[in-house]
Write an enzyme that holds these catalytic residues in place. Sequence first.
Site, PDB file in Angstrom:
ATOM      1  N   CYS A 116      33.852  88.715  46.625  1.00 20.22           N
ATOM      2  CA  CYS A 116      34.424  87.433  46.184  1.00 20.22           C
ATOM      3  C   CYS A 116      35.074  86.657  47.325  1.00 20.22           C
ATOM      4  CB  CYS A 116      35.429  87.677  45.076  1.00 20.22           C
ATOM      5  SG  CYS A 116      34.664  88.408  43.620  1.00 20.22           S
ATOM      6  N   HIS A 256      39.678  81.316  44.450  1.00 21.85           N
ATOM      7  CA  HIS A 256      38.577  82.091  43.864  1.00 21.85           C
ATOM      8  C   HIS A 256      38.848  82.221  42.365  1.00 21.85           C
ATOM      9  CE1 HIS A 256      35.742  85.107  42.899  1.00 21.85           C
ATOM     10  NE2 HIS A 256      36.653  86.049  42.707  1.00 21.85           N
ATOM     11  N   ASN A 286      33.300  84.195  36.747  1.00 19.33           N
ATOM     12  CA  ASN A 286      33.436  84.578  38.157  1.00 19.33           C
ATOM     13  C   ASN A 286      32.033  84.648  38.775  1.00 19.33           C
ATOM     14  OD1 ASN A 286      33.833  85.812  40.613  1.00 19.33           O
ATOM     15  ND2 ASN A 286      35.168  87.441  39.821  1.00 19.33           N
TER      16      ASN A 286
END
Length: 329
Positions: A116, A256, A286
Amino acid sequence: MEVQRAKISAVGHFLPEDRLTNFDLEKLVETNDEWIRTRTGISERRILKDPDKATSYMATKAAQEALDAAGVSAEEIDIVIVATVTPDYMFPATACLVQEKLGAKNAFAFDISAACSGFIYALTTGASFIQGRTANKVLVIGADKMSSILDYTDRTTCILFGDGAGAVLLEASEDETGVIDSIHYTEGDVNCGLYQPAGGSLRPATHETVDARMHSIRQDGRAVFKKATMGMADVSSEIMKKNNLTADDVAWLVPHQANLRIIDATANRMGISSEKVMINIGRYGNTTAATIPLCLYDWKDQLNKGDNLVLAAFGGGFTWGAVYVKWSL
Ligand code: UT7
């Protein structure tokens, strides 16, 4: 020699059309819309259903959109960097496939694996080539087909992730705007808190690994949540202090998108109000390396030249960090 900054001169994106809503997931695993929304902030995510299309397809679409927006041809690109943990193949690198699909025949290409945090790692890397004057135009892409490594019988992970891609074009800046500063951290995840157990050289694919669903993400959600909350909040306030930025100086936090509660904690620590935080997790979930460029794409029309942006991420590895960008467009 005078410092040569790298500026973001264009942004592109790609999102598959198919939506997987919380209500769809209710039919697959024992979960419910209310739990998912209150624990994560996610309502739906996009899924690339076509089995013949993968990460390089989405990455190429996003990159092409950025090139078109800048009026730059693929042959002018010096480097293609793709951040991903869902490459089309173990090798060659997805960036090599993107280079060919774009027709970026003068570019060299490589992948970055930082989960990520992949996009901010790649952004710092790409900017460094421009700062060092060894490249003039660099494509930095974050792309992940997370649906390809999800176990849709595991409610603790399958509800979190979606597919997508975002890209930025980096060029030499003619003024004080651009990528100003980066701070990155790594803490090797020896306890396997967030990983894909099989498919690498330690556990190559066997009937047993497939039967045990070891090619899908495994995550110790609570442990990662604690680390992510601390990591993103700490590094975001660290980069502000290092650059003498007050909360008023920061126009946007670009976090993020893993969990709305992690984003809120980061904004609180920075003293930034919620109107200055880019949040699209509700629509996309996500998307791993794609979350930050997808935010930049969604908000690009609201950004002004000179705006101070703090980009922050935490992910598998463990990897985390923050990048301070002064917006150039
Ligand atoms: O981007 C990469 C980095 N990754 C992250 O940042 C993710 C970090 N972790 C998280 O975002 C959160 O830990 C999760 C969203 C994964 C989980 O939220 P949580 O508040 O930490 O829940 P939990 O794991 O503590 O589970 C609470 C309860 C459990 O039941 P019991 O033991 O209290 O009876 C779980 O079994 O919720 C249950 N549960 C679910 N219930 C309904 C777990 N998943 C689900 C689900 N639907 N999908």
